[in-house]
Motif scaffolding. Sequence first.
Motif, PDB file in Angstrom:
ATOM      1  N   SER A   1       0.828  -1.207   0.000  1.00  0.00           N
ATOM      2  CA  SER A   1       0.000   0.000   0.000  1.00  0.00           C
ATOM      3  C   SER A   1       0.862   1.256   0.000  1.00  0.00           C
ATOM      4  N   VAL A   2       1.923   1.247   0.816  1.00  0.00           N
ATOM      5  CA  VAL A   2       2.826   2.399   0.840  1.00  0.00           C
ATOM      6  C   VAL A   2       3.510   2.564  -0.517  1.00  0.00           C
ATOM      7  N   GLY A   3       3.943   1.457  -1.109  1.00  0.00           N
ATOM      8  CA  GLY A   3       4.571   1.525  -2.421  1.00  0.00           C
ATOM      9  C   GLY A   3       3.632   2.095  -3.466  1.00  0.00           C
ATOM     10  N   MET A   4       2.362   1.675  -3.444  1.00  0.00           N
ATOM     11  CA  MET A   4       1.395   2.213  -4.402  1.00  0.00           C
ATOM     12  C   MET A   4       1.237   3.719  -4.232  1.00  0.00           C
ATOM     13  N   CYS A   5       1.166   4.173  -2.982  1.00  0.00           N
ATOM     14  CA  CYS A   5       0.983   5.609  -2.734  1.00  0.00           C
ATOM     15  C   CYS A   5       2.169   6.412  -3.247  1.00  0.00           C
ATOM     16  N   TYR A   6       3.378   5.958  -2.934  1.00  0.00           N
ATOM     17  CA  TYR A   6       4.559   6.710  -3.358  1.00  0.00           C
ATOM     18  C   TYR A   6       4.730   6.697  -4.875  1.00  0.00           C
ATOM     19  N   VAL A   7       4.580   5.536  -5.480  1.00  0.00           N
ATOM     20  CA  VAL A   7       4.732   5.447  -6.938  1.00  0.00           C
ATOM     21  C   VAL A   7       3.683   6.296  -7.638  1.00  0.00           C
ATOM     22  N   LEU A   8       2.449   6.195  -7.181  1.00  0.00           N
ATOM     23  CA  LEU A   8       1.379   6.958  -7.807  1.00  0.00           C
ATOM     24  C   LEU A   8       1.588   8.457  -7.609  1.00  0.00           C
ATOM     25  N   ALA A   9       1.999   8.864  -6.403  1.00  0.00           N
ATOM     26  CA  ALA A   9       2.197  10.286  -6.126  1.00  0.00           C
ATOM     27  C   ALA A   9       3.337  10.862  -6.959  1.00  0.00           C
ATOM     28  N   VAL A  10       4.480  10.177  -6.960  1.00  0.00           N
ATOM     29  CA  VAL A  10       5.640  10.686  -7.709  1.00  0.00           C
ATOM     30  C   VAL A  10       5.341  10.719  -9.206  1.00  0.00           C
TER      31      VAL A  10
ATOM     32  N   ALA B   1       5.139  14.003 -11.667  1.00  0.00           N
ATOM     33  CA  ALA B   1       5.859  14.086 -12.939  1.00  0.00           C
ATOM     34  C   ALA B   1       4.888  14.345 -14.089  1.00  0.00           C
ATOM     35  N   HIS B   2       3.722  13.706 -14.025  1.00  0.00           N
ATOM     36  CA  HIS B   2       2.712  13.912 -15.064  1.00  0.00           C
ATOM     37  C   HIS B   2       2.231  15.364 -15.069  1.00  0.00           C
ATOM     38  N   LEU B   3       2.009  15.927 -13.884  1.00  0.00           N
ATOM     39  CA  LEU B   3       1.600  17.328 -13.803  1.00  0.00           C
ATOM     40  C   LEU B   3       2.671  18.248 -14.387  1.00  0.00           C
ATOM     41  N   THR B   4       3.936  17.920 -14.109  1.00  0.00           N
ATOM     42  CA  THR B   4       5.033  18.727 -14.633  1.00  0.00           C
ATOM     43  C   THR B   4       5.046  18.714 -16.162  1.00  0.00           C
ATOM     44  N   VAL B   5       4.901  17.514 -16.741  1.00  0.00           N
ATOM     45  CA  VAL B   5       4.905  17.407 -18.204  1.00  0.00           C
ATOM     46  C   VAL B   5       3.685  18.100 -18.794  1.00  0.00           C
ATOM     47  N   ARG B   6       2.526  17.929 -18.151  1.00  0.00           N
ATOM     48  CA  ARG B   6       1.320  18.588 -18.648  1.00  0.00           C
ATOM     49  C   ARG B   6       1.451  20.116 -18.548  1.00  0.00           C
ATOM     50  N   GLY B   7       2.100  20.593 -17.476  1.00  0.00           N
ATOM     51  CA  GLY B   7       2.339  22.024 -17.371  1.00  0.00           C
ATOM     52  C   GLY B   7       3.220  22.530 -18.493  1.00  0.00           C
ATOM     53  N   TYR B   8       4.247  21.755 -18.811  1.00  0.00           N
ATOM     54  CA  TYR B   8       5.118  22.095 -19.942  1.00  0.00           C
ATOM     55  C   TYR B   8       4.326  22.100 -21.242  1.00  0.00           C
ATOM     56  N   TRP B   9       3.448  21.124 -21.388  1.00  0.00           N
ATOM     57  CA  TRP B   9       2.604  21.018 -22.587  1.00  0.00           C
ATOM     58  C   TRP B   9       1.681  22.229 -22.718  1.00  0.00           C
ATOM     59  N   ILE B  10       1.085  22.647 -21.610  1.00  0.00           N
ATOM     60  CA  ILE B  10       0.201  23.812 -21.631  1.00  0.00           C
ATOM     61  C   ILE B  10       0.991  25.068 -21.993  1.00  0.00           C
TER      62      ILE B  10
ATOM     63  N   LEU C   1       3.056   8.411 -19.251  1.00  0.00           N
ATOM     64  CA  LEU C   1       3.279   8.426 -17.804  1.00  0.00           C
ATOM     65  C   LEU C   1       2.007   8.059 -17.047  1.00  0.00           C
ATOM     66  N   PHE C   2       0.908   8.654 -17.441  1.00  0.00           N
ATOM     67  CA  PHE C   2      -0.366   8.418 -16.757  1.00  0.00           C
ATOM     68  C   PHE C   2      -0.803   6.960 -16.901  1.00  0.00           C
ATOM     69  N   SER C   3      -0.722   6.438 -18.112  1.00  0.00           N
ATOM     70  CA  SER C   3      -1.173   5.062 -18.357  1.00  0.00           C
ATOM     71  C   SER C   3      -0.267   4.044 -17.667  1.00  0.00           C
ATOM     72  N   THR C   4       1.053   4.257 -17.759  1.00  0.00           N
ATOM     73  CA  THR C   4       1.982   3.323 -17.129  1.00  0.00           C
ATOM     74  C   THR C   4       1.835   3.340 -15.623  1.00  0.00           C
ATOM     75  N   THR C   5       1.567   4.504 -15.046  1.00  0.00           N
ATOM     76  CA  THR C   5       1.357   4.596 -13.608  1.00  0.00           C
ATOM     77  C   THR C   5       0.139   3.787 -13.180  1.00  0.00           C
ATOM     78  N   LEU C   6      -0.954   3.942 -13.911  1.00  0.00           N
ATOM     79  CA  LEU C   6      -2.154   3.169 -13.589  1.00  0.00           C
ATOM     80  C   LEU C   6      -1.904   1.673 -13.724  1.00  0.00           C
ATOM     81  N   LEU C   7      -1.131   1.288 -14.734  1.00  0.00           N
ATOM     82  CA  LEU C   7      -0.826  -0.128 -14.921  1.00  0.00           C
ATOM     83  C   LEU C   7      -0.009  -0.670 -13.753  1.00  0.00           C
ATOM     84  N   ALA C   8       0.986   0.102 -13.283  1.00  0.00           N
ATOM     85  CA  ALA C   8       1.796  -0.336 -12.145  1.00  0.00           C
ATOM     86  C   ALA C   8       0.950  -0.442 -10.887  1.00  0.00           C
TER      87      ALA C   8
END
Length: 458
Positions: free
Chosen positions: A81-90, A94-103, A153-160
């Motif tokens: 559970s802790v691993g899922m939280c950290y991986v998903l959060a990080v 990163a996804h927000l950062t890339v999307r911000g760059y995209w915007i 990034l978003f899809s791979t995160t959900l898959l993990a």
Amino acid sequence: MNESPLAESRAPVAEVDPAPEATARFGRLRERTDELELFISGLLAFALLAVPGYLFDAWARSSLHTEGMYFQVLWFGFSISVGMCYVLAVALIAHLTVRGYWIGLIGLKSHFPKGIDWERLQHMGPVSRAFLKARDGGLDGSIERADRLATLLFSTTLLAVQTLAGTLVVAVLTLCAAMAISALAGGAERVGMTVVATVLTSLFALALVPALLERAIARRQRRGQSSDRHQRWLQRFLGAMQRIPLLRLMQAMQLTLQSNLRSRSFMVAYLLAVMVAMVLGGVQVLGSLKFSLFNRYQVMTDEAVEHGMLSAHYESLRSAHDQLLPYPMIPSDTISGSRLRVFIPHRPQRDNPLARQHCTALPGARNEATGMQAANAAVECLSRLWQVQLDGTPVDLHDFMPMERRDLDMRGLVGYLPTAGLTPGRHDLSLVWNAEGGTRGGDRRREFRIPFWYAPDP
């Protein structure tokens, strides 16, 4: 000559190609996908970083009361559970950062449609300008690449996360089944561990079944032999796997990513993320046990403070950082009363295996007595595990009694040692657990030193 109405009704109807309509529908949906990704990432990214702390507190409180298979169930639940939280959060950050760059790129595109005006970069040398211009894909290319990276990034995160969730479910169900079988076998933990090992080996073998059958089919086809039976086996096996909802959900996303990216690189990154996630829980626990994971204490070493003073030994100095340190403790480093309260925590994970060896009066280390006899049996058993001395003088643990500390979330032995004969100043309380134990392993000899200062009230 006019055609009859019947002929008109029989005229072939032109078929409409559904492809443009489907493309338009998915195009409209795609416009909303970016907004949904940003909404989900922004909602979860930073909130998830606070969840591991709550999970750690819940696990730390519960793990002190358990042993064996029960402890393993809690550990699997906590670590994954802790691993899922950290991986998903990080990953979402990163996804927000890339999307911000995209915007930002889209904003630049709206104001500067032509992109970089290379002729106005007079401060840049001609060689550098020519080199960078030849490799510039324009704002459109940068926008497309950023959009693609964010989606991956978003899809791979959900898959993990789906993989970790499935692993957690399988692990917990396997351990629960092993606990039930172990209980039917008289509580033998070895039986439970055998069940776990068997199930894990079977799951690993099942993962290899499709590849083995495909090889068998290909080998028989090369030899000109019939492979119909093997193909039916493979189809039945794949059909059975399709009945598992989580595998069916993961399949579409995994195979899409794997087939459109470098398959081997994607699988390495994907499996690495899953393995790292499962290790993060252990890192958090290790960080709580140690004063600091990264330090340069070359003089004030761990060995030095262990023979000095540790806050975990003093109730007034304990903090949340000492939650996983169930050490013997006294109220404070300064004692002024006529009695010194000494609390020795009982930890099932550590004490129960040793009690099964030394507490012969309790079959299987189970205290099934009632009333005062239950308290006496508990004291008699735990007194065999501990040796206590005050300034070198042995302390009789049979004068102690069982105590439940809701403030510490612990149970153990408590004793009140008289201080009337002590002189003002420093004194040392020494405790040894399993004095005859070795130097390694979970049942090794453990020594605790608790210095305190006696300052009687005037």
